[in-house]
Design a protein around this motif. Structure first.
Motif, PDB file in Angstrom:
ATOM      1  N   ARG A  17       0.839  -1.207   0.000  1.00 20.97           N
ATOM      2  CA  ARG A  17       0.000   0.000   0.000  1.00 20.97           C
ATOM      3  C   ARG A  17       0.869   1.250   0.000  1.00 20.97           C
ATOM      4  NH1 ARG A  17      -4.690  -1.443   4.402  1.00 20.97           N
ATOM      5  NH2 ARG A  17      -5.575  -3.199   3.271  1.00 20.97           N
ATOM      6  N   ASP A  18       1.953   1.214   0.764  1.00 20.27           N
ATOM      7  CA  ASP A  18       2.847   2.378   0.810  1.00 20.27           C
ATOM      8  C   ASP A  18       3.476   2.651  -0.559  1.00 20.27           C
ATOM      9  OD1 ASP A  18       2.352   2.886   3.499  1.00 20.27           O
ATOM     10  OD2 ASP A  18       4.062   1.686   4.177  1.00 20.27           O
ATOM     11  N   ALA A  19       3.837   1.605  -1.271  1.00 22.22           N
ATOM     12  CA  ALA A  19       4.406   1.784  -2.612  1.00 22.22           C
ATOM     13  C   ALA A  19       3.383   2.421  -3.544  1.00 22.22           C
ATOM     14  CB  ALA A  19       4.874   0.446  -3.171  1.00 22.22           C
ATOM     15  N   ILE A  20       2.139   1.976  -3.458  1.00 24.68           N
ATOM     16  CA  ILE A  20       1.082   2.544  -4.298  1.00 24.68           C
ATOM     17  C   ILE A  20       0.862   4.021  -3.949  1.00 24.68           C
ATOM     18  CG2 ILE A  20      -1.356   2.419  -4.940  1.00 24.68           C
ATOM     19  CD1 ILE A  20       0.168   0.062  -6.059  1.00 24.68           C
ATOM     20  N   LYS A  21       0.927   4.364  -2.665  1.00 31.10           N
ATOM     21  CA  LYS A  21       0.775   5.771  -2.263  1.00 31.10           C
ATOM     22  C   LYS A  21       1.865   6.634  -2.890  1.00 31.10           C
ATOM     23  CE  LYS A  21      -1.452   4.935   2.179  1.00 31.10           C
ATOM     24  NZ  LYS A  21      -1.282   4.997   3.646  1.00 31.10           N
ATOM     25  N   VAL A  22       3.098   6.142  -2.872  1.00 28.57           N
ATOM     26  CA  VAL A  22       4.207   6.879  -3.495  1.00 28.57           C
ATOM     27  C   VAL A  22       3.944   7.041  -4.987  1.00 28.57           C
ATOM     28  CG1 VAL A  22       6.665   6.775  -4.084  1.00 28.57           C
ATOM     29  CG2 VAL A  22       5.913   6.198  -1.767  1.00 28.57           C
ATOM     30  N   PHE A  70       0.631   8.403 -10.682  1.00 23.14           N
ATOM     31  CA  PHE A  70       0.026   7.165 -11.158  1.00 23.14           C
ATOM     32  C   PHE A  70      -1.481   7.197 -10.925  1.00 23.14           C
ATOM     33  CE2 PHE A  70      -1.572   2.859 -10.729  1.00 23.14           C
ATOM     34  CZ  PHE A  70      -1.085   2.290 -11.887  1.00 23.14           C
ATOM     35  N   ASP A  71      -2.228   6.774 -11.944  1.00 27.62           N
ATOM     36  CA  ASP A  71      -3.689   6.703 -11.867  1.00 27.62           C
ATOM     37  C   ASP A  71      -4.114   5.416 -12.560  1.00 27.62           C
ATOM     38  OD1 ASP A  71      -6.458   6.924 -12.162  1.00 27.62           O
ATOM     39  OD2 ASP A  71      -6.383   9.039 -12.693  1.00 27.62           O
ATOM     40  N   LEU A  72      -4.639   4.490 -11.787  1.00 25.11           N
ATOM     41  CA  LEU A  72      -5.039   3.195 -12.334  1.00 25.11           C
ATOM     42  C   LEU A  72      -6.025   3.343 -13.490  1.00 25.11           C
ATOM     43  CD1 LEU A  72      -4.792   0.112 -12.057  1.00 25.11           C
ATOM     44  CD2 LEU A  72      -6.696   0.195 -10.442  1.00 25.11           C
ATOM     45  N   LYS A 119      -6.080   5.513 -15.728  1.00 25.48           N
ATOM     46  CA  LYS A 119      -5.409   5.992 -16.940  1.00 25.48           C
ATOM     47  C   LYS A 119      -4.355   5.017 -17.455  1.00 25.48           C
ATOM     48  CE  LYS A 119      -6.078  10.842 -15.804  1.00 25.48           C
ATOM     49  NZ  LYS A 119      -5.419  12.102 -15.480  1.00 25.48           N
ATOM     50  N   PHE A 120      -4.294   3.827 -16.859  1.00 24.09           N
ATOM     51  CA  PHE A 120      -3.241   2.877 -17.207  1.00 24.09           C
ATOM     52  C   PHE A 120      -3.225   2.554 -18.701  1.00 24.09           C
ATOM     53  CE2 PHE A 120      -0.935  -1.123 -17.403  1.00 24.09           C
ATOM     54  CZ  PHE A 120       0.093  -0.903 -16.504  1.00 24.09           C
ATOM     55  N   MET A 121      -4.384   2.314 -19.275  1.00 32.09           N
ATOM     56  CA  MET A 121      -4.439   1.942 -20.686  1.00 32.09           C
ATOM     57  C   MET A 121      -4.418   3.158 -21.617  1.00 32.09           C
ATOM     58  SD  MET A 121      -4.139  -1.195 -20.391  1.00 32.09           S
ATOM     59  CE  MET A 121      -4.254  -1.723 -22.081  1.00 32.09           C
ATOM     60  N   SER A 122      -4.956   4.283 -21.168  1.00 25.83           N
ATOM     61  CA  SER A 122      -5.003   5.459 -22.041  1.00 25.83           C
ATOM     62  C   SER A 122      -3.692   6.254 -22.029  1.00 25.83           C
ATOM     63  CB  SER A 122      -6.171   6.373 -21.656  1.00 25.83           C
ATOM     64  OG  SER A 122      -5.976   6.911 -20.369  1.00 25.83           O
ATOM     65  N   GLN A 123      -2.883   6.055 -21.004  1.00 29.80           N
ATOM     66  CA  GLN A 123      -1.591   6.733 -20.916  1.00 29.80           C
ATOM     67  C   GLN A 123      -0.498   5.718 -20.560  1.00 29.80           C
ATOM     68  OE1 GLN A 123      -2.139   9.869 -18.037  1.00 29.80           O
ATOM     69  NE2 GLN A 123      -3.216  11.154 -19.488  1.00 29.80           N
ATOM     70  N   PRO A 124      -0.282   4.743 -21.421  1.00 28.42           N
ATOM     71  CA  PRO A 124       0.644   3.660 -21.062  1.00 28.42           C
ATOM     72  C   PRO A 124       2.108   4.090 -20.932  1.00 28.42           C
ATOM     73  CG  PRO A 124      -0.052   3.460 -23.346  1.00 28.42           C
ATOM     74  CD  PRO A 124      -0.883   4.545 -22.730  1.00 28.42           C
ATOM     75  N   MET A 125       2.543   5.086 -21.669  1.00 30.78           N
ATOM     76  CA  MET A 125       3.943   5.505 -21.591  1.00 30.78           C
ATOM     77  C   MET A 125       4.301   5.944 -20.178  1.00 30.78           C
ATOM     78  SD  MET A 125       5.218   5.007 -24.583  1.00 30.78           S
ATOM     79  CE  MET A 125       6.641   6.008 -24.851  1.00 30.78           C
ATOM     80  N   ALA A 164       4.531   2.281 -12.890  1.00 32.70           N
ATOM     81  CA  ALA A 164       4.212   0.970 -12.322  1.00 32.70           C
ATOM     82  C   ALA A 164       5.478   0.141 -12.141  1.00 32.70           C
ATOM     83  CB  ALA A 164       3.215   0.238 -13.220  1.00 32.70           C
ATOM     84  N   PHE A 165       6.357   0.161 -13.134  1.00 30.55           N
ATOM     85  CA  PHE A 165       7.590  -0.623 -13.034  1.00 30.55           C
ATOM     86  C   PHE A 165       8.489  -0.064 -11.932  1.00 30.55           C
ATOM     87  CE2 PHE A 165      11.841  -2.038 -14.437  1.00 30.55           C
ATOM     88  CZ  PHE A 165      11.618  -3.403 -14.395  1.00 30.55           C
ATOM     89  N   GLU A 166       8.661   1.240 -11.920  1.00 28.91           N
ATOM     90  CA  GLU A 166       9.480   1.865 -10.872  1.00 28.91           C
ATOM     91  C   GLU A 166       8.898   1.581  -9.491  1.00 28.91           C
ATOM     92  OE1 GLU A 166       9.585   5.998 -11.948  1.00 28.91           O
ATOM     93  OE2 GLU A 166      10.620   5.574 -13.829  1.00 28.91           O
ATOM     94  N   GLY A 167       7.582   1.669  -9.379  1.00 29.07           N
ATOM     95  CA  GLY A 167       6.915   1.444  -8.106  1.00 29.07           C
ATOM     96  C   GLY A 167       7.053   0.027  -7.594  1.00 29.07           C
TER      97      GLY A 167
END
Length: 109
Positions: free
Chosen positions: A20-25, A31-33, A35-41, A47-50
């Motif tokens: 949960r802490d990683a997701i908060k960062v 990061f916005d879940l 927008k994952f598909m509409s802004q994949p770049m 997501a990878f860095e997190g």
């Protein structure tokens, strides 16, 4: 949060997963879940860095980018990261996993 991605790179073992802490960062970084598909770049990079935050917090951003570039099957990787993130979000409302039976009962009056 049971899913993990494990691999070895330059004689170092990595275990990528989320908390949960990683997701908060990640959210603070934009990061916005939804927008994952509409802004994949942007989303896949965040997501990878997190995914390094839980177990490899001190790794430099340049090394994370280098590892990402060296990994194959990025489409499947992005799908797995998305699944792992979704799994972590689902724990937010899962009373049974975090409470150890110590839920405070509440009511509306």
């Amino acid at each position: 949060m049971s899913k993990k991605i494990e691999f070895e790179y330059e004689d170092t073992k990595y275990c990528l997963e989320y908390s949960r802490d990683a997701i908060k960062v990640m959210e603070k970084q934009g990061f916005d879940l939804n927008k994952f598909m509409s802004q994949p770049m942007t989303s896949v990079d965040l997501a990878f860095e997190g995914a390094f935050l839980k177990n490899h917090r001190t790794i430099k951003a340049a090394k994370v980018k280098e590892i990402y570039e060296a990994l194959g099957n990025k489409n499947e990787l992005a799908n797995e990261l998305l699944d792992m993130i979704s799994e972590t979000y689902n724990t937010l409302f899962d009373d049974d996993k975090d409470s150890n039976g110590k839920n405070i009962m509440w009511k509306t009056v």
